[in-house]
Design a protein around this motif. Structure first.
Motif, PDB file in Angstrom:
ATOM      1  N   CYS A 226       0.852  -1.180   0.000  1.00  0.00           N
ATOM      2  CA  CYS A 226       0.000   0.000   0.000  1.00  0.00           C
ATOM      3  C   CYS A 226       0.892   1.236   0.000  1.00  0.00           C
ATOM      4  O   CYS A 226       1.888   1.291   0.733  1.00  0.00           O
ATOM      5  CB  CYS A 226      -0.909  -0.010   1.236  1.00  0.00           C
ATOM      6  SG  CYS A 226      -2.036   1.401   1.341  1.00  0.00           S
ATOM      7  N   ALA A 227       0.571   2.224  -0.801  1.00  0.00           N
ATOM      8  CA  ALA A 227       1.331   3.467  -0.856  1.00  0.00           C
ATOM      9  C   ALA A 227       0.664   4.508   0.038  1.00  0.00           C
ATOM     10  O   ALA A 227      -0.561   4.580   0.120  1.00  0.00           O
ATOM     11  CB  ALA A 227       1.406   3.981  -2.293  1.00  0.00           C
ATOM     12  N   VAL A 228       1.495   5.311   0.700  1.00  0.00           N
ATOM     13  CA  VAL A 228       0.998   6.364   1.583  1.00  0.00           C
ATOM     14  C   VAL A 228       1.562   7.697   1.104  1.00  0.00           C
ATOM     15  O   VAL A 228       2.721   7.788   0.704  1.00  0.00           O
ATOM     16  CB  VAL A 228       1.394   6.102   3.051  1.00  0.00           C
ATOM     17  CG1 VAL A 228       0.841   7.191   3.965  1.00  0.00           C
ATOM     18  CG2 VAL A 228       0.890   4.724   3.507  1.00  0.00           C
ATOM     19  N   ALA A 236      -3.985   6.766   2.068  1.00  0.00           N
ATOM     20  CA  ALA A 236      -3.532   5.467   1.577  1.00  0.00           C
ATOM     21  C   ALA A 236      -4.107   5.194   0.194  1.00  0.00           C
ATOM     22  O   ALA A 236      -5.239   5.585  -0.117  1.00  0.00           O
ATOM     23  CB  ALA A 236      -3.946   4.364   2.540  1.00  0.00           C
ATOM     24  N   SER A 237      -3.325   4.508  -0.627  1.00  0.00           N
ATOM     25  CA  SER A 237      -3.721   4.180  -1.998  1.00  0.00           C
ATOM     26  C   SER A 237      -4.525   2.883  -2.037  1.00  0.00           C
ATOM     27  O   SER A 237      -4.785   2.251  -1.010  1.00  0.00           O
ATOM     28  CB  SER A 237      -2.465   4.002  -2.852  1.00  0.00           C
ATOM     29  OG  SER A 237      -1.809   2.783  -2.495  1.00  0.00           O
ATOM     30  N   GLU A 278      -5.664   1.122   6.625  1.00  0.00           N
ATOM     31  CA  GLU A 278      -5.591   1.701   7.971  1.00  0.00           C
ATOM     32  C   GLU A 278      -4.261   1.368   8.637  1.00  0.00           C
ATOM     33  O   GLU A 278      -3.627   2.221   9.267  1.00  0.00           O
ATOM     34  CB  GLU A 278      -6.745   1.175   8.823  1.00  0.00           C
ATOM     35  CG  GLU A 278      -6.795   1.741  10.224  1.00  0.00           C
ATOM     36  CD  GLU A 278      -7.959   1.224  11.034  1.00  0.00           C
ATOM     37  OE1 GLU A 278      -7.918   1.348  12.276  1.00  0.00           O
ATOM     38  OE2 GLU A 278      -8.911   0.679  10.445  1.00  0.00           O
ATOM     39  N   MET A 279      -3.802   0.119   8.471  1.00  0.00           N
ATOM     40  CA  MET A 279      -2.530  -0.292   9.055  1.00  0.00           C
ATOM     41  C   MET A 279      -1.357   0.430   8.396  1.00  0.00           C
ATOM     42  O   MET A 279      -0.367   0.760   9.060  1.00  0.00           O
ATOM     43  CB  MET A 279      -2.368  -1.816   8.936  1.00  0.00           C
ATOM     44  CG  MET A 279      -3.315  -2.614   9.826  1.00  0.00           C
ATOM     45  SD  MET A 279      -3.275  -4.397   9.468  1.00  0.00           S
ATOM     46  CE  MET A 279      -1.606  -4.826   9.970  1.00  0.00           C
ATOM     47  N   ALA A 283       1.401   2.603  10.368  1.00  0.00           N
ATOM     48  CA  ALA A 283       2.842   2.357  10.245  1.00  0.00           C
ATOM     49  C   ALA A 283       3.576   3.633   9.871  1.00  0.00           C
ATOM     50  O   ALA A 283       4.654   3.938  10.402  1.00  0.00           O
ATOM     51  CB  ALA A 283       3.096   1.274   9.204  1.00  0.00           C
ATOM     52  N   PHE A 284       3.025   4.388   8.948  1.00  0.00           N
ATOM     53  CA  PHE A 284       3.594   5.660   8.495  1.00  0.00           C
ATOM     54  C   PHE A 284       3.769   6.612   9.675  1.00  0.00           C
ATOM     55  O   PHE A 284       4.825   7.223   9.862  1.00  0.00           O
ATOM     56  CB  PHE A 284       2.647   6.251   7.452  1.00  0.00           C
ATOM     57  CG  PHE A 284       3.129   7.502   6.761  1.00  0.00           C
ATOM     58  CD1 PHE A 284       3.884   7.428   5.607  1.00  0.00           C
ATOM     59  CD2 PHE A 284       2.780   8.757   7.247  1.00  0.00           C
ATOM     60  CE1 PHE A 284       4.302   8.586   4.948  1.00  0.00           C
ATOM     61  CE2 PHE A 284       3.183   9.908   6.600  1.00  0.00           C
ATOM     62  CZ  PHE A 284       3.958   9.822   5.447  1.00  0.00           C
TER      63      PHE A 284
END
Length: 350
Positions: A226-228, A236-237, A278-279, A283-284
């Protein structure tokens, strides 16, 4: 309107030098897009493999041709920078691996007091060190596979300790497991092991790369990413999936054309997609990332479990890389993505 001068910083001293050049070339093309040309002027800065900084015609030549300087003639002096650095309004560092995404160049740019794209010193350093990263994830309550942190001294210094260490790994993590240097990117130095002999060899190899090592339990799962994008309120993408026929997603598989496929968006239940997104944002924020990151997960389809694998605070940025492709599928084309990252850098500096 006065154009912003973007210092495109690429190359570097890591093993991902050529990947960095490819990313820089893609970013330069995006900055040449009609709407970006009216706002930005590119100032290329190329860091040779020996650490010497080049600007002007030499840097532009590497950017144009995509060919690294193989036999530098200059004696490197890391504290002598091209005079053009004083002209930069905002930096766009696209240096992958050690000395590029581990907080070192970010510290230099911070001292320079000029805005730059991406995470700062803390987010970059934590995102690069797999042990520190996992500690931050654990504190945030993110589920992970079992792992064990090891130092080079445990592998090399005491021959009496090493067999006991291997016994402990076998009893707590089992086989197969993965041995990784803690501070190298792009699957460099990683080995999948299935026996005591392979474990001993992998630990010895990892210790030659880094003084900090991590061993992770293997899991049968789909690998999704997933890209942020953003700063304090990141987005999130869509989710992408990596499929491959090799034993695992090693360096050769990652960078050899045709050895891996990217499926975007991944065929996942809506509830799983939302949970992964969401995760990824958790993390970001947990590592204090900024601007951009790609977050990798294991999805165990049989049980519905999701385990976070790692965060990459400066992912590959070619037109075919996962990060920009995820955002393209989410509705932000490559050229607009580059523009937004520069704007987030300016926002963060304020």
């Amino acid at each position: 309107m006065t154009k912003l001068r973007v210092g495109l910083l690429f190359g570097g001293r890591s093993g991902e030098h050529e990947v960095s050049i490819s990313s820089a070339r893609a970013i330069a093309r995006a900055l040449s897009w009609e709407e970006n040309v009216s706002k930005y002027e590119i100032l290329p800065f190329y860091i040779q493999k020996d650490g010497f900084w080049q600007a002007g015609e030499v840097a532009q030549q590497v950017l144009d041709t995509g060919v690294a300087i193989q036999n530098p003639a200059q004696t490197p002096n890391l504290w002598t920078f091209p005079p053009q650095t004083a002209e930069v309004d905002v930096w766009f560092p696209i240096l992958h691996g050690p000395n590029g995404e581990d907080g070192t160049i970010q510290g230099l740019l911070t001292l320079n007091q000029v805005p730059f794209v991406g995470s700062g010193v803390l987010g970059s350093a934590v995102g690069m060190d797999k042990i520190a990263m996992k500690t931050a994830f654990a504190q945030a309550g993110l589920p992970q596979v079992k792992y064990k942190a090891i130092t080079r001294a445990q592998v090399w210094s005491n021959p009496c300790v090493f067999p006991k260490l291997c016994d402990e790994i076998e009893s707590t993590l089992g086989y197969p497991c993965f041995v990784k240097p803690a501070n190298l990117g792009s699957s460099v130095g990683i080995a999948k092991v299935r026996s005591r002999q392979e474990l001993e060899a992998a630990l010895d190899s990892a210790a030659s790369y880094d003084r900090r090592i991590i061993v992770e339990a293997g899991v049968v799962a789909r690998e999704v990413e997933c890209a942020v994008l953003g700063n304090d309120q990141p987005q999130a993408s869509v989710i992408g999936e990596i499929t491959f026929t090799s034993d695992f997603y090693d360096y050769e598989t990652k960078y050899t054309e045709g050895k891996a496929d990217l499926l975007i968006p991944a065929a996942l239940p809506a509830a799983i997609v939302s949970q992964i997104q969401e995760m990824a944002i958790q993390a970001f924020l947990a590592v204090d990332a900024a601007g951009l990151s790609r977050v990798d997960f294991f999805y165990v389809e049989a049980t519905g479990e999701i385990f976070i694998n790692e965060i990459n605070t400066l992912p590959g940025f070619t037109a075919t890389s996962m990060y920009p492709q995820l955002w393209a599928a989410t509705g932000i084309p490559f050229e607009k993505l580059v523009d937004q990252l520069i704007q987030f850098a300016l926002e963060r500096s304020k």
